[in-house]
Structure formats: structure tokens, C-alpha cells
Design an enzyme around this catalytic site. Sequence first.
Site, PDB file in Angstrom:
ATOM      1  N   SER A 175       0.839  -1.203   0.000  1.00 60.33           N
ATOM      2  CA  SER A 175       0.000   0.000   0.000  1.00 60.33           C
ATOM      3  C   SER A 175       0.871   1.250   0.000  1.00 60.33           C
ATOM      4  O   SER A 175       2.024   1.217   0.453  1.00 60.33           O
ATOM      5  CB  SER A 175      -0.895   0.019   1.247  1.00 60.33           C
ATOM      6  OG  SER A 175      -1.505   1.275   1.433  1.00 60.33           O
ATOM      7  N   TYR A 188      -2.832  -1.392  10.120  1.00 57.69           N
ATOM      8  CA  TYR A 188      -2.847  -1.710   8.687  1.00 57.69           C
ATOM      9  C   TYR A 188      -1.537  -1.288   8.026  1.00 57.69           C
ATOM     10  O   TYR A 188      -0.903  -2.071   7.305  1.00 57.69           O
ATOM     11  CB  TYR A 188      -4.030  -1.002   8.036  1.00 57.69           C
ATOM     12  CG  TYR A 188      -4.095  -1.084   6.530  1.00 57.69           C
ATOM     13  CD1 TYR A 188      -4.662  -2.182   5.895  1.00 57.69           C
ATOM     14  CD2 TYR A 188      -3.611  -0.038   5.744  1.00 57.69           C
ATOM     15  CE1 TYR A 188      -4.740  -2.251   4.512  1.00 57.69           C
ATOM     16  CE2 TYR A 188      -3.683  -0.100   4.358  1.00 57.69           C
ATOM     17  CZ  TYR A 188      -4.242  -1.199   3.749  1.00 57.69           C
ATOM     18  OH  TYR A 188      -4.327  -1.266   2.376  1.00 57.69           O
TER      19      TYR A 188
END
Length: 284
Positions: A175, A188
Site C-alpha cells: 500500500s 494496517y
Amino acid sequence: MSDVMEPMVHEDQLPGHESQLEPKPDWEPRYEGSDRLKGKVALITGADSGIGRAVAALFAREGADIAISYLCEHDDAKKTKEIVEAEGRKAILIAGDLGDKKFCLDAVRKTVEELGRLDILVNNAGEQHYDEDLANISEDQLKRTFQTNIFSMFYLTQAALPHFSRGSAIVNCTSETTYKGSPGLLDYSSTKGAILGFTRSLAKNLVEKGIRVNGVAPGPIWTPLNPSGGQPPEKIPEFGKSTPMKRPGQPNEVAPCFLFLACEDSSYMTGQVLHPDGGNTTSS
């Protein structure tokens, strides 16, 4: 496994259903196929919706049979299966929790038994839970996020390697938060940083076997993940508008990165990461 946390689908509706999302994400491939994955078999996690669905559709158009791994979104997964079959390829559905090592082993076994081989592993599935207060991140949530986002990649790769041969490929989804950070996605973002380290280290570990390992680091992409609890509801109307391109990306704008890294077009690349993020990483 008794130490595997239960999926948090009841807490915040994650991972979400694409069938209930408006507007619908764009998953359709943008061009005709050219047999770049002809005769290959790919196991794609989180392939029921979002980026995973777009990758499955594009891989199928390029000639691959697809094992669709997902948690519990049976309606979305059935739709992805229909998409793959409409491209003239085989598809199987494998439902279960990637945080469970036994399920990961079974997913690889089922793929090989039903589709005959395994050439490409796409570790795409992930979960995120928005919270800007570190104190609010429970032990259960922390374990759950790491089990889904990074432990599963170890489990699946361990299971897949005995079936791989020279020319096989692994593509991991990390990400932009790995590079930019995110104050509301602490656990996350931590897992996504771990995925980057895993990708680069595994690439060096497997290079002599002729197995390439690369990654994709998407920016804000319109999928069920964010509207289903991955972002606060009040942030959704502005989702993606802070990028230099002033909009969120679509899954079919990300899928070609996975295809490129999975096929021979990227034969001289390993340990690399592509950034379909609307210019976000370069603007930091």
C-alpha cells in the site's frame, strides 16, 4: 487453529460486498487479451471484489485459469467466477479465513487438484480498521489484521512453493501507506510495511530458483474495503480527491500492474514495487 482470531465481519461489516456498493467499481479489462498467461493457473486472494476481481478478470482474458479465494462474500465471488468463465477460462471458489494456516494449505491443495497446477500466487486480500487513537486498537484487532494481511502471505507462499517451477511468480499487494504513513491506519500500515520487507527478502531468497517476487502499492482505490469500515463515513465523499489526480483510482487501473509483474513482460524484475496511486507517493 485455536489461536486464530475470528473474522471481524460482525464488528464493522468488513470486508464488504461489491454488490451493495454505489457507484460500482470499474473491474472490466480495458483491452483485448494477447495470451500473456496462456496455460497458467493463478490463485488470487480477495478475488471476489475490488482489485482482486479486476485482476481475476484480466488474468482470465490473458489465458489463465483462476482460483478465487475469499472470506464470506458468496454473491460477489459467484459474480467473479462468472466473469472468468465468460472469458473462456476455468474458475473455482475457495471460501475461508486466510488467517488460518490450515485453510491456506487447503486453498493451495484445492487449486492444484482442481486446476492441475499453480504458476502464479497473488496475495491481494487485506483488511483495515480506521482509528486515530492508538489506545483504541485492541489486541484482537491487532492480531486479526496481522493474521490476514501478512501471516497469510507466509502461509500461502509456504504451501505454494512445492508446486512452483522456474518462471512462476508471486505478486504481493502492499500500500501507499507503507511509504507515506497513515495516522488512522496504524496497524494496517504496519502490516503493509511488513509486506514490503517480505517481498524484497523473498525475491532474493527465490531468485536462483527462477521464481520472481514483486509487489503493487495502490493508493486510494474505489473498492468495498473503505466504505465498509476501512474509513470513517464522513471521509468517503472526499475519498481520493487529495491525490494529484484529484480522484480515487479504479480496480481496472490497478490490475495491469499485477499482470505485468505476473507475466514474462517483467522477466528482468524481482523485488520491485509498482505504484498505481494517482501520483500520491511522489507528491509527499
